[in-house]
Write an enzyme that holds these catalytic residues in place. Structure first.
Site, short mmCIF file in Angstrom:
data_model
loop_
_atom_site.label_atom_id
_atom_site.label_comp_id
_atom_site.label_asym_id
_atom_site.label_seq_id
_atom_site.Cartn_x
_atom_site.Cartn_y
_atom_site.Cartn_z
N GLN A 102 36.26 28.71 32.35
CA GLN A 102 34.80 28.90 32.39
C GLN A 102 34.41 29.66 33.65
O GLN A 102 34.97 29.47 34.72
CB GLN A 102 34.07 27.56 32.30
N HIS A 157 38.49 24.74 31.99
CA HIS A 157 37.71 23.76 31.23
C HIS A 157 38.66 22.79 30.56
O HIS A 157 38.49 21.59 30.66
CB HIS A 157 36.81 24.48 30.21
N PHE A 178 35.28 14.50 34.40
CA PHE A 178 35.60 15.71 33.62
C PHE A 178 37.08 15.70 33.24
O PHE A 178 37.45 15.88 32.08
CB PHE A 178 35.24 16.93 34.47
N HIS A 229 37.83 13.04 30.73
CA HIS A 229 37.36 13.41 29.39
C HIS A 229 38.36 14.37 28.73
O HIS A 229 38.71 14.20 27.56
CB HIS A 229 35.98 14.06 29.49
N GLU A 230 38.81 15.37 29.48
CA GLU A 230 39.73 16.37 28.91
C GLU A 230 41.07 15.74 28.54
O GLU A 230 41.65 16.03 27.50
CB GLU A 230 39.91 17.54 29.88
N LYS A 248 40.34 13.24 25.45
CA LYS A 248 39.99 13.92 24.19
C LYS A 248 41.10 14.85 23.71
O LYS A 248 41.43 14.88 22.53
CB LYS A 248 38.69 14.71 24.37
N HIS A 249 41.67 15.63 24.64
CA HIS A 249 42.62 16.68 24.23
C HIS A 249 44.07 16.37 24.66
O HIS A 249 44.99 16.52 23.86
CB HIS A 249 42.19 18.02 24.82
P1 5GP Z 1 31.11 23.28 21.82
O1 5GP Z 1 30.39 22.70 20.67
O2 5GP Z 1 30.40 23.15 23.14
O3 5GP Z 1 31.70 24.64 21.58
O4 5GP Z 1 32.41 22.37 21.99
C1 5GP Z 1 32.32 21.04 22.37
C2 5GP Z 1 33.70 20.50 22.58
O5 5GP Z 1 34.40 20.41 21.33
C3 5GP Z 1 34.61 21.37 23.44
O6 5GP Z 1 34.41 21.18 24.80
C4 5GP Z 1 35.95 20.88 23.00
O7 5GP Z 1 36.23 19.61 23.55
C5 5GP Z 1 35.76 20.74 21.52
N1 5GP Z 1 36.04 22.01 20.81
C6 5GP Z 1 35.12 22.93 20.39
N2 5GP Z 1 35.72 23.92 19.74
C7 5GP Z 1 37.05 23.65 19.74
C8 5GP Z 1 38.18 24.31 19.19
O8 5GP Z 1 38.11 25.38 18.57
N3 5GP Z 1 39.38 23.72 19.40
C9 5GP Z 1 39.51 22.55 20.08
N4 5GP Z 1 40.73 22.05 20.23
N5 5GP Z 1 38.46 21.90 20.59
C10 5GP Z 1 37.25 22.44 20.42
P1 5GP Z 2 34.06 19.13 25.95
O1 5GP Z 2 32.96 20.08 25.75
O2 5GP Z 2 35.28 19.63 26.66
O3 5GP Z 2 34.33 18.13 24.89
O4 5GP Z 2 33.33 18.20 26.99
C1 5GP Z 2 33.03 18.55 28.26
C2 5GP Z 2 32.47 17.28 28.86
O5 5GP Z 2 32.75 17.30 30.23
C3 5GP Z 2 30.99 17.14 28.68
O6 5GP Z 2 30.67 15.80 28.57
C4 5GP Z 2 30.47 17.72 29.97
O7 5GP Z 2 29.25 17.15 30.36
C5 5GP Z 2 31.55 17.31 30.95
N1 5GP Z 2 31.71 18.26 32.03
C6 5GP Z 2 31.78 17.91 33.32
N2 5GP Z 2 31.92 19.00 34.09
C7 5GP Z 2 31.94 20.07 33.26
C8 5GP Z 2 32.07 21.46 33.48
O8 5GP Z 2 32.19 21.97 34.60
N3 5GP Z 2 32.08 22.25 32.37
C9 5GP Z 2 31.97 21.74 31.11
N4 5GP Z 2 31.97 22.59 30.09
N5 5GP Z 2 31.83 20.43 30.88
C10 5GP Z 2 31.82 19.59 31.94
#
Ligand code: 5GP
Ligand code: 5GP
Length: 228
Positions: free
Chosen positions: A35, A62, A112, A115-116, A119-120
């Protein structure tokens, strides 16, 4: 005696199958998602610098996300395997520098990263434990050198506008890999360079061409690269 040997080997087979199941690979590759902090911060929502201070003006990590070739992805694979900061204590200063959190309220990053991982990362237990997951993402991010690739090809974070092919061309030339470019909007509504998706093989080892591109947030052809 023979019966005991047989039941022992049966037990071993059962254990091996169970272990295999726990760590079965349910994905085909990873996205390494970077990011641009300038674009996270200049939106309507704004951002909060981490407690350690303003991050470097560089792409931050990210996440490293297991993904399937059909575009779907597993998530939250091991609720029991919660993020444990003591397992990455040797990586914390690199994580603060290379994987800074920008969400509000201001944090130390643990939320953060947790969470990563939960979740992943837990969905790649066949190749990574917690330490290995963060170490791999840090190594892959360092290996790319995206910002240098952009600036050495004339694409600078100076609030100027670039085309999608300028951005992709600069990164391909400098890193050898073409990312998927995701945009968001600044407060004035301009499309800007927000995230870059690179693909990594299922071993979490090397960059590959992306088997499938993520869906979402296309950029248009006039893309701002804001300062940070
Ligand atoms: P957003 O809706 O902000 O694009 O994605 C929210 C979150 O869903 C991301 O931070 C990530 O955790 C997950 N996510 C969104 N798109 C993808 C994808 O194409 N592949 C994977 N593995 N995770 C995703
Ligand atoms: P994802 O979109 O990967 O599922 O979730 C990202 C989560 O981490 C969200 O809950 C978001 O608020 C938190 N977060 C904390 N710091 C950051 C940051 O620097 N960038 C993003 N994209 N998410 C962050």
């Amino acid at each position: 005696m023979a019966a005991a040997g047989l039941s022992l080997s049966l037990l071993l087979v059962v254990l091996a199958v169970a272990a295999g199941r726990a760590a079965a690979q349910d994905y085909d590759f990873f996205y390494l998602v970077l990011q641009w902090p300038g674009s996270y911060c200049d939106t309507k929502q704004s951002c909060c610098y981490p407690k350690s201070g303003k991050p470097a003006a560089d792409f931050g990590i990210h996440g490293l996300w297991p993904n399937r070739d059909d575009g779907s992805y597993p998530q939250n694979c091991s609720p029991d395997n919660a993020f444990n900061p003591s397992k990455v204590s040797d990586l914390l200063s690199s994580l603060r520098a290379k994987w800074p959190t920008l969400a509000c309220p201001s944090g130390d990053g643990l939320k953060f990263w947790g969470h990563e991982w939960e979740k992943h990362g837990t969905c790649a237990a066949n190749v990574f434990d917690e330490h290995g997951y963060f170490q791999a993402a840090l190594r892959l991010g360092d290996q790319l050198g995206v910002l240098a690739a952009l600036t050495s090809n004339g694409v600078n974070p100076d609030g100027g506008y670039y085309t999608l092919s300028q951005i992709k061309g600069a990164i391909s030339q400098g890193t050898g890999f073409e990312p998927y470019v995701e945009c968001n909007r600044d407060e004035a509504g301009n499309s800007q360079l927000y995230q870059l998706y690179f693909c990594v093989d299922a071993a979490g080892d090397s960059f590959v061409e992306c088997p499938v591109l993520p869906s979402g947030r296309p950029c248009g052809n006039r893309i701002e690269f804001p300062a940070f």
